[in-house]
Design an enzyme around this catalytic site. Structure first.
Site, PDB file in Angstrom:
ATOM      1  N   ASP A 334       0.835  -1.217  -0.098  1.00  0.00           N
ATOM      2  CA  ASP A 334       0.045   0.041   0.034  1.00  0.00           C
ATOM      3  C   ASP A 334       0.887   1.404   0.231  1.00  0.00           C
ATOM      4  O   ASP A 334       0.205   2.290  -0.070  1.00  0.00           O
ATOM      5  CB  ASP A 334      -0.824  -0.032   1.199  1.00  0.00           C
ATOM      6  CG  ASP A 334      -2.033   0.869   1.072  1.00  0.00           C
ATOM      7  OD1 ASP A 334      -2.520   0.975   0.026  1.00  0.00           O
ATOM      8  OD2 ASP A 334      -2.438   1.350   2.108  1.00  0.00           O
ATOM      9  N   SER A 356      -7.884   5.973  -0.222  1.00  0.00           N
ATOM     10  CA  SER A 356      -8.112   4.379  -0.973  1.00  0.00           C
ATOM     11  C   SER A 356      -9.498   3.944  -0.549  1.00  0.00           C
ATOM     12  O   SER A 356      -9.929   4.197   0.436  1.00  0.00           O
ATOM     13  CB  SER A 356      -7.092   3.446  -0.154  1.00  0.00           C
ATOM     14  OG  SER A 356      -5.795   3.809  -0.596  1.00  0.00           O
ATOM     15  N   GLN A 406      -5.338  -1.143  -7.165  1.00  0.00           N
ATOM     16  CA  GLN A 406      -6.232  -0.212  -6.223  1.00  0.00           C
ATOM     17  C   GLN A 406      -6.845   0.879  -6.696  1.00  0.00           C
ATOM     18  O   GLN A 406      -6.320   1.366  -7.580  1.00  0.00           O
ATOM     19  CB  GLN A 406      -5.122   0.141  -5.085  1.00  0.00           C
ATOM     20  CG  GLN A 406      -5.809   1.075  -3.998  1.00  0.00           C
ATOM     21  CD  GLN A 406      -4.954   1.507  -2.862  1.00  0.00           C
ATOM     22  OE1 GLN A 406      -4.630   2.600  -2.953  1.00  0.00           O
ATOM     23  NE2 GLN A 406      -4.533   0.458  -2.114  1.00  0.00           N
TER      24      GLN A 406
END
Length: 422
Positions: A334, A356, A406
């Protein structure tokens, strides 16, 4: 009874799945096989108190006078994969076999194997363990519920780091499946900002278990609200087809590159290199070493291509458990991910922000998260205030070990205005 069959059975016992795989292997070496006929008392004359029984086959009934220390279940009948502990009072009528019963009995002197220091290490030492292992070591509350915290000094920016949610949730899920079944994919959704000052409760739903595959859903709960959830799939290793079309970019070795944060472990920097990234109350060192392939420093207002490549690895040395390495892989994936979709839109007078929304990963091959991995990220599109990023990690041999994607909300914020007091 063959040891392989014993290990295979013990791996499916829910109360044992929270243990390090090495502990389950040791338990398999010390259990004793016990057989009982229907109506027979399970505890025999001279049986040591405190022994733990795992039902291999058959059913047993518990009398209402039974008060053994069994916190994980309040039932009075047990079947295959259930466990129970011999009564402190050694009353012979406590547990009765309803059918022919076969149990694996762990003598009391080996009970310490049931209480390791962490999910990953039977002999974990907080003073020497890798920081990422410490971050991903949860407290089991029962067979399906775990508690995690944001450690003092863990990466954060006023809220729980998204990688922490993913790594800890996957750690919880991994500790509810047979250790021969390894995480191969997950799909996660970020719902609310996590509070770094209170524990996170991870509740695991055992959605599916078949011989080679298992599926789990994990809810992360704070203040009685689900703030994050994911669905993860696990697969037992088996032989199959093998190919790789994607090739690793040709980049310098990590040892020849400068670290991202001032002074990394074991690296002596030249004098002209700025010593940035000093730990403060709001900025702390990452539990990873990072070597950007492009060492050029960019300002927040510099427009650039929506891509980045960098080497990274977890600091310290991790246990061999592949489940932990994949949780760490999710944890580190991430970093600098959705932010790459902002690169083409950075310019003077614009303050970009990103949040996110969801994150998916697929694990292709075994890897060590404490060895160098090349993370290649790009963002092919952004539209309607949503950015899309995708990433691939390669080991130093050029093998593709995982892929990630993502989506997040990306916006430009209005610069703050100042009002004259005159």
């Amino acid at each position: 009874m063959q040891s392989e069959a014993v290990i295979e059975f013990l791996g499916d016992v829910p109360v044992l799945q929270r243990l390090p795989s090495s502990s389950i292997t040791k338990i398999a070496q010390h259990v004793v096989v016990k057989h009982y006929n229907s109506g027979e008392c399970v505890f025999q004359e001279g049986e040591p108190d405190g022994a733990i029984y795992f039902i291999w086959e058959g059913e047993a009934e518990v009398s209402r006078s039974f008060y053994a220390d069994n916190h994980d279940s309040q039932v009075f009948q047990w079947g295959k994969f259930d466990h129970f502990t011999s009564s402190e009072s050694d009353r012979q009528e406590d547990i009765i076999a309803l059918t022919k019963v076969t149990c694996l009995m762990l003598p009391h002197k080996y009970n310490s194997l049931m209480h390791p220091y962490s999910l990953w290490s039977a002999d974990m030492n907080l003073n020497t363990c890798a920081p990422s292992e410490h971050i991903l070591s949860l407290d089991p509350l029962d067979v399906n519920t775990f508690r995690g915290i944001t450690l003092k000094g863990a990466p954060k920016s006023g809220k729980v780091y998204g990688g922490q949610f993913m790594g800890q949730a996957l750690a919880a899920a991994s500790k509810t499946v047979h250790f021969h079944k390894i995480l191969h994919s997950f799909h996660a959704h970020f719902l609310l900002a996590g509070d770094i000052n209170i524990p996170i409760i991870y509740k695991v739903d055992r959605l599916s278990d078949v011989p080679n595959v298992a599926t789990r859903r994990v809810n992360a709960v704070q203040k009685e609200r689900v703030v994050f959830f994911l669905i993860a799939s696990f697969h037992k290793e088996e032989e199959g087809f093998d190919h790789q079309e994607q090739t690793m970019p040709s980049v310098p070795d990590p040892e020849s590159l400068l670290p991202e944060h001032g002074l990394e472990e074991g690296v002596k920097l030249p004098r002209h290199h700025p010593r940035t990234g000093v730990s403060t109350s709001t900025s702390v060192p990452w539990p990873t070493e990072i070597r950007p392939v492009d060492p050029k420093k960019y300002a927040i207002h510099t427009t650039r291509h929506p891509s980045i490549s960098y080497w990274l690895r977890a600091k310290g040395r991790l246990p061999v458990d592949q489940a932990l390495h994949r949780c760490v892989g999710a944890y580190i994936s991430d970093m600098l991910f959705i932010q790459i979709s902002l690169n083409p839109h950075r310019r003077e007078g614009i303050i970009p922000s990103s949040i996110s929304l969801d994150h998916s990963m697929w694990f292709h091959r075994d890897f060590r998260a404490d060895d160098w991995l090349l993370y290649v990220i790009d963002s092919p599109t952004a539209y309607n205030a949503r950015g899309f990023s995708r990433g691939q990690m390669f080991n130093k041999k050029g093998e593709l070990v995982l892929s990630a994607m993502q989506v997040g909300v990306v916006r430009k914020l209005k610069p703050p205005t100042t009002t004259s007091k005159l």
